[in-house]
Enzyme design. Structure first.
Site, PDB file in Angstrom:
ATOM      1  CG  MET A  18      -2.008  -1.026   1.210  1.00 13.94           C
ATOM      2  SD  MET A  18      -3.023  -0.969   2.711  1.00 13.94           S
ATOM      3  CE  MET A  18      -1.980  -1.892   3.853  1.00 13.94           C
ATOM      4  CB  VAL A  19       0.979   4.161  -2.317  1.00 16.31           C
ATOM      5  CG1 VAL A  19       1.671   5.522  -2.351  1.00 16.31           C
ATOM      6  CG2 VAL A  19       1.276   3.387  -3.599  1.00 16.31           C
ATOM      7  CD  GLN A  98       3.533  -4.200  -5.488  1.00 14.37           C
ATOM      8  OE1 GLN A  98       3.220  -3.057  -5.194  1.00 14.37           O
ATOM      9  NE2 GLN A  98       2.628  -5.165  -5.667  1.00 14.37           N
ATOM     10  CB  CYS A 127      -1.052   0.257  -9.492  1.00 15.15           C
ATOM     11  SG  CYS A 127      -1.343   1.968  -8.976  1.00 15.15           S
ATOM     12  CE  LYS A 177      -2.273  -6.572  -4.538  1.00 17.95           C
ATOM     13  NZ  LYS A 177      -3.094  -5.537  -5.189  1.00 17.95           N
ATOM     14  CG  ASN A 236      -5.560  -7.576  -2.626  1.00 16.58           C
ATOM     15  OD1 ASN A 236      -5.402  -6.726  -3.496  1.00 16.58           O
ATOM     16  ND2 ASN A 236      -5.653  -7.259  -1.353  1.00 16.58           N
ATOM     17  N   GLY A 237      -8.595  -8.012  -2.056  1.00 17.65           N
ATOM     18  CA  GLY A 237      -9.741  -7.185  -2.420  1.00 17.65           C
ATOM     19  C   GLY A 237     -10.961  -7.410  -1.558  1.00 17.65           C
ATOM     20  N   GLY A 238     -10.809  -8.138  -0.438  1.00 18.55           N
ATOM     21  CA  GLY A 238     -11.971  -8.497   0.370  1.00 18.55           C
ATOM     22  C   GLY A 238     -12.280  -7.578   1.535  1.00 18.55           C
TER      23      GLY A 238
END
Length: 511
Positions: A18-19, A98, A127, A177, A236-238
């Site tokens: 996460m940025v 990453q 992204c 990813k 990912n994304g939940g």
């Protein structure tokens, strides 16, 4: 070379990249709470490529720096001394680096630099932000060549080239990813091609590149991917639809049939989401985070940002307002009743510096000028009225005495990244012997030295009536009357400039 075993991505709970969030304090805290692996925030390979070619013989990190020895970290730094990536022994076998890249050789060059200090390398292919997909610049160079992130999803040949180059070029496991494509068929064709490159695992954000967190995550597509390939799939994304507490992680994993789960926003809001025992009170989590931020000298702006993400709807509370007002790590600690911890930790740093033989007295400073008048002073904004500063008072005095406006020259010490400023007024130079956390604070301190030497008020609350405040009120009233009389409201008062602090040059010498 140690690292994650090729099949070591199965059955894992993972902190997502996460940025601005995935810096060292957050990664260590996630590990404390139960995460198995942690991903750093995405870094651009082109930016780092320019950095490594700028420094002698591709040496990008400073391992002999006293600052690094004191913190016991490995720092990868830019030519301007900004830390691009900081890591430590504690996470060496559990942190995945990453990067965003659209160039196989540049990605490999960066991967080779970091591979001995991380557990694996990941390429971001999901992204959707323009700073990834389109070329972006700053005042110095192009730092994103575009074509990265989600833009790679439409160029499978380039994906294959980058991943194959990395798999063959370094010893650590490679992952990527992605986001899902418009059709399930196209998505499955892509992941099968990715699998053939030899990567160790693939993380799938179950949304299309144009979809945002408020859109439902496509668990069915992640499940189809999990059933179509043999390497571990990381779901990912939940966070929005599923994950509110630890038990929800298993629900999301079952819905996607994935080998592992990667958590982003739910972990950003409360990293104790990784605890089997359940969520901890937010105050305790934030204090735990601050301890790591102080211990590893995290920049206060990044610390503040992460804490704001945790507070969320509580930002308007008294605690949130204190955090919002904080302008240093020390003030953040004070806002969370951790002033004693800050003092103890920083005192420990100073003692360790001394034991390492890195005395930072004046004779070792870059700023050595016998003609400079010096005092040991610091600027504390709490001692001044809002929007009134010593620099304003000094500028006002110079104008009244018909002197040229003050000129500030500021340097940053690579040893600890602290700042010192010298102000020149009427051909005399002044500075504080105490180094500050920021350029602005250093300049204010220099102005204080000048004002005290001259015997001129500096605007402190304890000095009584403040003529600059009164002057400002008069000018605001004049401006209001001017508007009421039909004047152009877009035209500011000609005296307003008296209250705008002048710009000053920043000179960071090479050491």
């Amino acid at each position: 070379m140690a690292g994650i075993a090729p099949r070591g991505f199965g059955g894992k709970l993972i902190l997502a990249p996460m940025v601005r969030v995935g810096t060292l304090p957050m990664r260590l805290l996630a590990l404390d709470y139960g995460a198995d692996l942690v991903y750093c925030e995405k870094l651009f390979s082109l930016m780092t490529y320019f950095i490594i070619t700028f420094i002698h013989n591709f040496v990008w990190f400073i391992c002999s720096s006293c600052h690094v020895e004191v913190l016991e970290t490995i720092d990868f730094v830019a030519p301007n001394e900004r830390v691009v990536f900081r890591t430590c022994e504690r996470e060496k076998d559990r942190v995945v680096f990453q990067m965003g890249s659209a160039d196989a050789e540049r990605a490999l060059a960066v991967a080779k630099l970091v591979e001995s200090d991380v557990a694996g390398i990941d390429i971001n292919m999901g992204c959707p932000k323009e700073y990834s997909t389109k070329a972006t610049h700053n005042n110095f160079f192009l730092f994103s060549q575009g074509g990265m992130g989600a833009a790679l999803l439409s160029d499978p040949d380039k994906i294959e080239s980058i991943l194959t180059t990395l798999v063959k070029g370094i010893c650590k496991p490679i992952t990527c990813k992605i986001r899902i494509l418009p059709s399930v068929e196209d998505t499955l064709n892509l992941v099968k091609r990715i699998e053939k490159t030899g990567i160790a695992a693939i993380a799938v954000h179950g949304r299309k590149k144009e979809e945002r967190p408020q859109h439902p995550v496509h668990c069915d597509v992640i499940k189809a991917i999990s059933e179509a390939i043999s390497i571990p799939v990381i779901a990912n994304g939940g966070s929005h639809d599923f994950i509110k507490e630890y038990m929800d992680i298993e629900t999301f994993q079952k819905a996607t049939a994935a080998s592992s789960v990667m958590i982003a926003r739910a972990a950003m809001w409360n990293p104790s989401i990784f605890r089997k025992e359940g969520l901890l009170p937010l105050k305790q989590v934030m204090q735990d985070y601050i301890k790591y931020a102080v211990r590893y000298d995290n920049h206060y702006t990044n610390t503040k940002y992460c804490l704001c993400q945790m507070l969320r709807e509580q930002l308007e509370t008294a605690q949130g307002k204190k955090l919002h007002a904080a302008q240093s790590t020390q003030e953040i600690c004070e806002a969370f009743e951790m002033a004693d911890f800050y003092e103890e930790t920083t005192a420990g740093f100073e003692a360790k510096k001394a034991s390492l033989g890195t005395n930072t007295q004046d004779e070792d400073d870059q700023v050595q000028d016998p003609d400079v008048i010096k005092m040991a002073v610091k600027f504390d904004k709490r001692e001044y009225p809002p929007q009134i500063t010593p620099k304003m008072y000094l500028l006002e005095w110079c104008r009244r005495e018909k002197h040229p406006q003050p000129v500030y020259e500021t340097v940053q010490r690579p040893l600890d990244r602290l700042f010192c400023s010298v102000v020149t007024v009427a051909e005399q130079k002044y500075r504080s012997t105490l180094w500050e956390k920021s350029k602005k604070l250093a300049e204010q301190a220099a102005a204080i030295v000048c004002l005290r030497t001259l015997g001129v008020p500096e605007g402190k609350l304890c000095e009584g009536e403040n003529h600059l405040i009164n002057k400002r009120k008069r000018e605001d009233l004049e401006c209001l009357n001017h508007k009421n009389c039909g004047g152009d409201p877009a035209e500011p008062s000609h005296k307003k400039s008296n209250f705008i602090e002048e710009n000053s040059a920043m000179n960071v010498p090479k050491m």
